[in-house]
Write a protein that holds these residues in place. Structure first.
Motif, PDB file in Angstrom:
ATOM      1  N   LYS A  39       0.823  -1.205   0.000  1.00  0.00           N
ATOM      2  CA  LYS A  39       0.000   0.000   0.000  1.00  0.00           C
ATOM      3  C   LYS A  39       0.859   1.257   0.000  1.00  0.00           C
ATOM      4  N   ALA A  72       4.396  -1.120   3.963  1.00  0.00           N
ATOM      5  CA  ALA A  72       3.154  -1.270   4.718  1.00  0.00           C
ATOM      6  C   ALA A  72       2.108  -1.754   3.737  1.00  0.00           C
ATOM      7  N   GLY A  73       1.344  -2.765   4.139  1.00  0.00           N
ATOM      8  CA  GLY A  73       0.371  -3.322   3.212  1.00  0.00           C
ATOM      9  C   GLY A  73      -0.466  -4.415   3.821  1.00  0.00           C
ATOM     10  N   GLU A  90      -3.107  -6.490   8.232  1.00  0.00           N
ATOM     11  CA  GLU A  90      -2.419  -5.249   7.870  1.00  0.00           C
ATOM     12  C   GLU A  90      -1.070  -5.234   8.584  1.00  0.00           C
ATOM     13  N   PHE A  92       3.439  -4.157   8.599  1.00  0.00           N
ATOM     14  CA  PHE A  92       4.524  -3.286   8.135  1.00  0.00           C
ATOM     15  C   PHE A  92       5.849  -3.956   8.477  1.00  0.00           C
ATOM     16  N   LYS A 117       0.560  -3.705  11.630  1.00  0.00           N
ATOM     17  CA  LYS A 117       0.601  -2.239  11.518  1.00  0.00           C
ATOM     18  C   LYS A 117      -0.143  -1.594  12.682  1.00  0.00           C
ATOM     19  N   TYR A 123      -1.488   3.749   6.098  1.00  0.00           N
ATOM     20  CA  TYR A 123      -0.431   2.967   5.462  1.00  0.00           C
ATOM     21  C   TYR A 123       0.774   3.851   5.128  1.00  0.00           C
TER      22      TYR A 123
END
Length: 340
Positions: A39, A72-73, A90, A92, A117, A123
């Motif tokens: 992301k 980050a994604g 989610e 990172f 994350k 993100y």
């Protein structure tokens, strides 16, 4: 899913112009790996050094290669041995230089390097954190052994590492001094620095005399000064070993040997003269450390500092901005899709 993805690739060393947006094969996912739909990612100064080839005696890159050590994604696939992450998480991370490749739509990351994350940031903010936060963590905690009540000087307080190091040192109970230029004084004060030193107006060494710990990102010349500024028995953490300058003068291999020898001489001299420990370091990839950093972010004790957000297709401009050395925080990149 397509077998290819959009990525920024370079196939020769050089300036930012060697970077190009193209289609590239999807990364392989091993038993202990996680495939992440990117992301956001970000640019670090080390990316520029690898691209230039000044670190090729230490960082071996098989060209063509994809840069990027922040991500980050969202998890889209997990390896057969992965138990801590699931599709849809989610996450990172900061992959190590042997697994770099986050300037792309997808990245394969070792599960040991990943963390969930922080839930209270975007993100883009999350992608700005991993490499610089892990660097600050190692400088202050793993190597610096910071203790509550100590006086700590953070050089380049408005930069990526410096901005996080100020906040992390405050979270550990230290009194923080930080250097910056005039235009960044209020920014650095807002990050929590107890004393802000405008290096364009005064000598940082005079204000910082007798501190317990200095985190230096400016290079060997300043490290030598720092070793005489900290108290006897203090610590100096060096984040810059002078490789670019040495390799420009002597070439990749001789320059690397020269830079490392200089750091070694400085460290030995500082210890013999004043029992000062000069410690050169680079960040370690660690999902566990990232989890502790994420907790501090969710508590509001660390906030990311973003200079700008650019689409991946503006990668040349992004590298030029970082190399200009005037960023306030991190340059973040958003993935781009081009036709197969």
């Amino acid at each position: 899913m397509s077998e290819t993805m959009t990525a920024v690739v370079f196939d020769r060393y050089g300036g930012p112009e060697v970077l190009r947006l193209t289609r590239s094969p999807l990364p392989r996912v091993g038993p202990s790996d996680v495939l992440v739909a990117v992301k956001a990612t970000s640019v670090n100064p080390v990316d520029c050094k690898i691209r230039e080839g000044v670190q090729r005696a230490l960082v071996h890159v098989k060209l063509p290669a994809i840069l990027g050590m922040d991500v980050a994604g969202v998890v889209t696939e997990v390896g057969s041995s992965v138990t801590r992450f699931r599709v849809g998480d989610e996450v990172f991370a900061s992959p190590n230089h042997r697994r770099m490749g986050t300037y792309a739509e997808f990245a394969s990351v070792a599960d040991a390097e990943l963390a969930i994350k922080p839930s209270n940031i975007t993100y883009e903010q999350a992608a700005s954190l991993p490499l610089v936060a892990l660097t600050a963590w190692d400088a202050l905690i793993a190597w610096g052994k910071i203790e509550s009540g100590e006086r700590v000087l953070i050089q380049a307080g408005s930069g990526g590492v410096g901005s996080i190091a100020i906040q992390l040192a405050k979270a550990r109970g230290a009194k923080v001094l930080a250097t910056c230029s005039t235009r960044n004084v209020e920014l650095v004060r807002g990050l929590g620095a107890d004393e802000v030193i405008d290096y364009t107006q005064e000598d940082w060494a005079e204000r910082a005399k007798g501190v317990d710990l200095i985190v230096d990102a400016l290079g060997p010349d300043e490290v030598e000064r720092a070793a005489g500024v900290v108290r006897e028995g203090g610590r100096v953490i060096s984040l810059s070993n002078g490789l670019p300058e040495a390799t420009e003068r002597h070439g990749a291999w001789l320059g690397t040997a020269s830079a490392l020898a200089r750091v070694g001489r400085m460290a030995a001299g500082a210890w013999l003269r004043r029992r000062v420990r000069v410690i050169p370091m680079a960040r370690r990839t660690s999902g566990e450390n990232l989890r502790q950093i994420a907790a501090l972010v969710e508590e509001g004790r660390i906030r990311p500092l973003i200079d700008s957000v650019m689409p991946l297709e503006e990668i040349v401009s992004a590298h030029q901005r970082v190399e200009a050395g005037r960023c306030r925080g991190k340059v973040v990149l958003k993935p781009t899709t081009i036709d197969a």
